[in-house]
Scaffold this motif. Structure first.
Motif, PDB file in Angstrom:
ATOM      1  N   ASP A  45       0.842  -1.200   0.000  1.00 12.93           N
ATOM      2  CA  ASP A  45       0.000   0.000   0.000  1.00 12.93           C
ATOM      3  C   ASP A  45       0.877   1.250   0.000  1.00 12.93           C
TER       4      ASP A  45
ATOM      5  N   ASP B 234       6.571   4.797 -11.803  1.00 13.55           N
ATOM      6  CA  ASP B 234       5.961   5.924 -12.509  1.00 13.55           C
ATOM      7  C   ASP B 234       5.329   5.492 -13.821  1.00 13.55           C
TER       8      ASP B 234
ATOM      9  N   PRO C  94       1.287   1.405 -15.324  1.00 15.56           N
ATOM     10  CA  PRO C  94      -0.042   1.756 -14.812  1.00 15.56           C
ATOM     11  C   PRO C  94      -0.540   0.858 -13.674  1.00 15.56           C
TER      12      PRO C  94
ATOM     13  N   SER D 206       1.389   2.280 -10.611  1.00 16.08           N
ATOM     14  CA  SER D 206       1.690   3.705 -10.494  1.00 16.08           C
ATOM     15  C   SER D 206       0.891   4.412  -9.401  1.00 16.08           C
ATOM     16  N   ASP D 207      -0.169   3.766  -8.906  1.00 10.98           N
ATOM     17  CA  ASP D 207      -0.963   4.403  -7.857  1.00 10.98           C
ATOM     18  C   ASP D 207      -0.448   4.104  -6.451  1.00 10.98           C
TER      19      ASP D 207
ATOM     20  N   PRO E 183       1.695   4.852  -3.436  1.00  9.53           N
ATOM     21  CA  PRO E 183       2.491   5.997  -2.993  1.00  9.53           C
ATOM     22  C   PRO E 183       3.922   5.578  -2.657  1.00  9.53           C
TER      23      PRO E 183
ATOM     24  N   ASP F 220       6.290  10.554  -4.584  1.00  6.18           N
ATOM     25  CA  ASP F 220       5.149  11.241  -3.982  1.00  6.18           C
ATOM     26  C   ASP F 220       5.599  12.138  -2.836  1.00  6.18           C
TER      27      ASP F 220
ATOM     28  N   LYS G 160      -6.705  10.525  -1.423  1.00 13.95           N
ATOM     29  CA  LYS G 160      -7.112   9.649  -2.531  1.00 13.95           C
ATOM     30  C   LYS G 160      -8.607   9.789  -2.803  1.00 13.95           C
TER      31      LYS G 160
ATOM     32  N   GLU H 298     -13.489   5.533  -5.039  1.00 12.35           N
ATOM     33  CA  GLU H 298     -14.276   5.036  -6.170  1.00 12.35           C
ATOM     34  C   GLU H 298     -15.352   4.106  -5.640  1.00 12.35           C
TER      35      GLU H 298
END
Length: 152
Positions: A66, A87, A90, A93-94, A96, A118, A148, A151
């Motif tokens: 995480d 970076d 994909p 890349s999320d 941290p 980050d 964040k 969603e």
């Protein structure tokens, strides 16, 4: 200490990428002493870090991190490879990334390579300061989670 009502039992999986065994031990002990709700995993080089992050090889059964704490001075100057893949990929890349620097100069060196993290946090010099440092990491994690977008 405030508690997070909805995720009280949710563990944060933290990956520490640190080539120095002494610092790794200090981190590990400090996380235990601080009694934080997390699982700390440690690797000491770029290849192991990338395997862990991508859940392949001997790390196929480990959880996706995480949060990644990255010492950029990895063997073979490969810390930038890890940052670059994080970076540009994909799928990861999320996650941290907190780059651990020994000074403000270290932060400048990382940024000069054209790769950005980050956050940047200076590692403590004295072993006694590691508990405070670990608390700083936890506070940073809480701030990142609140930033964040959710969603649903």
């Amino acid at each position: 200490m405030s508690s997070n009502e909805e995720g009280e039992d949710e563990r944060v999986n933290i990956l520490l990428v640190e080539p120095n065994p002494g610092d790794t031990r200090l981190f590990t002990e400090s996380f235990k002493d601080a009694k934080l709700k997390n699982s700390l995993y440690t690797v000491s080089d770029a290849d192991a870090a990338l395997d862990f992050i991508n859940q392949r090889g001997e790390h196929a059964d480990d959880p996706r991190p995480d949060l990644i704490l990255l010492e950029p001075k990895l063997p073979g100057d490969r810390g930038m490879d890890v940052l670059s893949e994080l970076d540009n990929e994909p799928a990861v890349s999320d996650i941290p990334v907190v780059v651990l620097t020994s000074s403000e100069v270290g932060e400048g060196i990382v940024k000069s390579k054209g790769v950005d993290a980050d956050h940047y946090v200076q590692k403590p010099v004295e072993p006694d300061d590691f508990i405070e440092f670990v608390q700083e990491i936890e506070d940073l994690w809480i701030a990142l989670i609140q930033e964040k977008p959710t969603e649903n």
